[in-house]
Design a protein around this motif. Structure first.
Motif, mmCIF file in Angstrom:
data_model
loop_
_atom_site.group_PDB
_atom_site.id
_atom_site.type_symbol
_atom_site.label_atom_id
_atom_site.label_comp_id
_atom_site.label_asym_id
_atom_site.label_seq_id
_atom_site.Cartn_x
_atom_site.Cartn_y
_atom_site.Cartn_z
ATOM 1 N N SER A 134 0.810 -1.223 0.000
ATOM 2 C CA SER A 134 0.000 0.000 0.000
ATOM 3 C C SER A 134 0.837 1.264 0.000
ATOM 4 C CB SER A 134 -0.942 0.009 1.207
ATOM 5 O OG SER A 134 -0.197 0.042 2.413
ATOM 6 N N ASN A 135 2.018 1.228 0.598
ATOM 7 C CA ASN A 135 2.810 2.463 0.642
ATOM 8 C C ASN A 135 3.825 2.573 -0.506
ATOM 9 O OD1 ASN A 135 5.059 4.314 2.629
ATOM 10 N ND2 ASN A 135 3.010 5.000 2.087
ATOM 11 N N GLY A 136 3.713 1.709 -1.487
ATOM 12 C CA GLY A 136 4.500 1.904 -2.702
ATOM 13 C C GLY A 136 5.848 1.208 -2.756
#
Ligand SMILES: *[C@@H]1O[C@H](CO)[C@@H](O)[C@H](O)[C@H]1NC(C)=O
Ligand SMILES: *[C@@H]1O[C@H](CO)[C@@H](O)[C@H](O)[C@H]1NC(C)=O
Ligand SMILES: *[C@@H]1O[C@H](CO)[C@@H](O)[C@H](O)[C@H]1NC(C)=O
Length: 390
Positions: free
Chosen positions: A250-252
């Motif tokens: 989710s945070n890349g």
């Protein structure tokens, strides 16, 4: 001889995040299997277009189970400031605990097959910001590495600097990628011909402003390791947010690190490094466990890895020697084994120079010629108990 307690050693690898872990991130593809599960030879599909979440039929046994043997990282803070003189070798010849005996016990009595050996960059270069190794210090660290290798286990070289040197981020205001790559080239050249060495590029990057720039830093290290002649060993690629398994996608971090390649363009033995604790704030500082991480971390992460043809290694996990952790860590390890086509193993935190009374202590105690494990190691992590290691 029992070591004297060092009151200066207070290690919090991971400060408490401000919020508790939330539910599975919305960007993770949700399993709605309307099509048959892909065969294991199915090509990787882009994130978001791979619905089935079916582990390969071969899943069930993990490749690696291990313990962190801490000590050379003592004196390192989460802002990447480390003091070489504060490193405390977990070997009796350097007035540390009996790391050699611990590892031998873990292999012979428990069936563990990997150890992670954290060390500060500053120790390796004797507090000089350079990629050139200070041999006098390195020899001591190498004593631990050779002791690890002599057990027959695999050994992870872990540079424990949180993506930083003295508060400044590598490649983003701090040391250049070039200096960091030199460090890794020099380390790798020492172990280039040893297949049991695993290169852990960096412990727990956090608060990295630009994850894509960070991926170029990781790329520089990978290229340097391969060019030093270590062409085949596993290299561990660390993401942002303390390498949290829960936010890797989710945070890349997943998409950014998915672009890192070997010099030949392949991704062979480039494995993502993920950490996860089971306490309420994922800090690994609390005795009680509140989650088994299955729904928030291991299931969605495994889905992404499978869809993208990648693997991850959980190189830090653990909890207190408590009933809650015995329940939840055992559940986590079972779930990891069920996803062993994409999760290759786990490494507990921590033994080495931690005392058995440390909240996450996994240090076995010796009486005569008999070693006894902590209750959590015995119940959940020991391959002899869980029978989850191939
Ligand atoms: C980092 O991870 C923690 C829990 O694992 C989570 O609460 C927090 O939101 C994450 N931060 C980011 C920026 O993803
Ligand atoms: C690696 O190379 C060194 C120096 O050439 C040699 O001494 C050592 O035995 C080799 N180790 C392995 C595992 O091949
Ligand atoms: C990761 O989290 C940070 C902090 O919340 C945020 O600024 C950043 O935009 C996130 N990056 C991605 C790619 O989601």
């Amino acid at each position: 001889m029992s070591p004297v307690f060092s009151s200066t050693v207070v290690i919090f690898r991971t400060p408490a995040p401000t919020s508790v872990p939330t539910s599975a991130p919305t960007s993770v593809p949700v399993s709605t299997p309307s099509t048959p599960a892909p065969s294991s030879s199915a090509p990787a599909t882009p994130s978001g277009s791979c619905a089935p979440n079916t582990p390969a039929a071969t899943a069930g046994k993990l490749r690696f189970a291990g313990v962190n043997i801490a000590g050379f990282d003592f004196g390192c803070n989460t802002d990447g400031s480390c003091t070489a003189s504060a490193a405390w070798p977990p070997l009796m010849q350097y007035y540390g605990m009996d790391g050699a005996g611990q590892m031998k016990h873990f292999v012979q009595d428990d069936g563990f097959n990997v150890f992670r050996l954290p060390v500060g960059w500053q120790f390796l270069t004797n507090d000089v910001l350079t990629g050139t190794i200070y041999e006098q210090n390195f020899q001591k660290y190498d004593d631990l590495v050779q002791t690890c290798l002599s057990t027959g286990a695999s050994c992870i070289i872990d540079v424990h600097n949180y993506a930083r040197w003295n508060k400044e981020i590598i490649g983003q205001g701090g040391p250049s990628n070039e200096v960091f790559a030199q460090l890794w080239g020099n380390i790798a050249s020492k172990y280039a011909n040893n297949s049991k060495i695993i290169f852990g590029v960096m412990n727990e990057p956090h608060d990295i402003p630009d994850i894509n720039l960070w991926a170029t830093t990781v790329q520089a290290a990978v290229t340097a390791i391969r060019q030093a002649g270590a062409t085949t060993q596993i290299i561990l690629l660390p993401g942002n947010n303390w390498t949290s398994a829960a936010t890797f996608v989710s945070n890349g971090s997943a998409d950014a690190l998915n672009k890192v390649k070997n010099p030949d363009g392949s991704i062979t033995n480039l494995v993502f490094d993920v950490h996860k604790y089971l306490d309420y704030d994922n800090s690994g500082t609390n005795a009680e466990c509140t989650t088994n991480n299955i729904d928030d971390a291991w299931t969605p992460l495994s889905q992404w890895l499978r869809c993208n043809g990648r693997q991850a290694f959980n190189t830090e996990t653990g909890g207190g020697n408590t009933a809650s952790c015995q329940t939840m860590l055992c559940q986590q390890v079972q779930a990891q084994a069920q996803n062993s086509d994409v999760i290759i193993g786990y490494v507990g935190w921590a033994a080495g120079n931690f005392y058995p009374t440390y909240v996450l202590g996994e240090t076995p105690t010796q009486s005569g010629s008999t070693w006894s494990d902590t209750s959590l190691v015995q119940a959940c992590l020991s391959p002899k108990t869980n029978k989850l290691i191939a």
